[in-house]
Design an enzyme around this catalytic site. Structure first.
Site, PDB file in Angstrom:
ATOM      1  CB  SER A 208      24.593  -8.880 -30.249  1.00 15.94           C
ATOM      2  OG  SER A 208      24.587  -9.982 -29.384  1.00 15.94           O
ATOM      3  CG  HIS A 262      21.326 -12.648 -30.904  1.00 12.85           C
ATOM      4  ND1 HIS A 262      21.945 -13.257 -31.983  1.00 12.85           N
ATOM      5  CD2 HIS A 262      22.310 -11.980 -30.239  1.00 12.85           C
ATOM      6  CE1 HIS A 262      23.232 -12.973 -31.963  1.00 12.85           C
ATOM      7  NE2 HIS A 262      23.482 -12.200 -30.919  1.00 12.85           N
TER       8      HIS A 262
END
Length: 297
Positions: A208, A262
């Protein structure tokens, strides 16, 4: 999404782990899946709305925008006229081509699938060997900062990230070309895991951070060319902004999400696109020419 795993191998709480024996996903996986799916579906929906809106413009500003559109590729966000600087159209010259073949996206999807398959075939020995574990990274195993991006904590985790790569990766590849897609994914994965290594003590796996980087690269492209791309760029920027807000709020309320990965991936992707990505400017004759800040062509 990027998930962390406690050192003692309790159920998954964020990203990389030394082993997945006995590990499982949290009970709120439905919420997790819905969040990730909503994030990247919004990109496609805003793109289709932009195309429909643009098709209805006639006369006045619409005519002016149509003249600009003739200099663009037929897809929603690509610009044609990748000029090589000598007046020659370079639309087929990687890495600045509108590439519909999505070779990089498909290769990345296969690599994520291969990484998870290796985890299963080795009974999680690959997870122990390649996950982001701070102690191992500190001892010189820096490769873990990249290899952990190709490992996942379960089928749902893998599916969500593959879905996201398919959605955002193909959009980025159509604009940046396959070489820059590979590079942006790699740099974002590294920057995300470096941020996680510096700021989070938990082991981690997941792509991610790289996915956030691809989304950041796409956002930089849209913002940089919104005067040329028109309302479609504004809609997609709004969709990306909404998605980031959803992720930020969810991450702030869940200990299982590696927010540093992230954030680091997002910064890495934005930085790469700003320095090396398409940067179309009009010359004195009104023609669009690509002038990257750092030109690698």
């Amino acid at each position: 999404a990027q998930l962390e795993v406690a050192q003692t191998m309790r159920p998954f709480v964020s990203t990389n782990a030394t082993t997945t024996k006995g590990a499982r996903f949290p009970h709120n996986m439905g919420t997790f899946t819905l969040r990730a799916t909503t994030t990247f579906l919004s990109i496609g929906f805003s793109s289709s709305r932009g195309r429909r809106r643009k098709g209805g413009e006639r006369g006045g500003k619409g005519a002016a925008r149509n003249s600009i559109r003739r200099e663009r590729h037929t897809n929603a966000v690509g610009i044609v006229g990748n000029d090589d600087g000598n007046g020659n159209n370079n639309s087929k010259n990687e890495p600045f081509t509108n590439d519909p073949k999505r070779k990089a996206t498909d290769a990345l999807l296969l690599s994520l699938l291969a990484g998870y398959s290796l985890q299963l075939l080795t009974r999680q020995k690959a997870t122990a060997a390649f996950a982001k574990v701070n102690e191992n990274v500190s001892n010189g195993q820096y490769y873990r900062l990249l290899t952990s991006a190709f490992l996942h904590g379960g089928l749902v985790h893998l599916f969500v990230n593959m879905y996201s790569v398919n959605a955002i990766g193909s959009a980025v590849e159509r604009i940046f070309g396959k070489t820059h897609t590979y590079a942006a994914f790699t740099l974002s994965a590294l920057s995300g895991n470096i941020a996680s290594y510096k700021m989070s003590k938990y082991p981690a796996v997941g792509a991610s951070g790289a996915i956030f980087g691809l989304a950041g690269a796409f956002a930089v492209y849209l913002y940089r060319h919104k005067d040329v791309l028109g309302s479609g760029a504004e809609e997609q920027l709004n969709a990306l902004g909404t998605s980031l807000m959803i992720n930020a709020v969810y991450g702030a309320t869940s200990a299982r999400v590696d927010n540093w990965a992230h954030f680091g991936g997002l910064v890495g992707g934005c930085t790469y696109a700003y320095l090396f990505g398409p940067n179309f400017k009009r010359d004195t004759f009104g023609r669009l020419k690509n002038r990257p800040i750092v030109d690698l062509r």
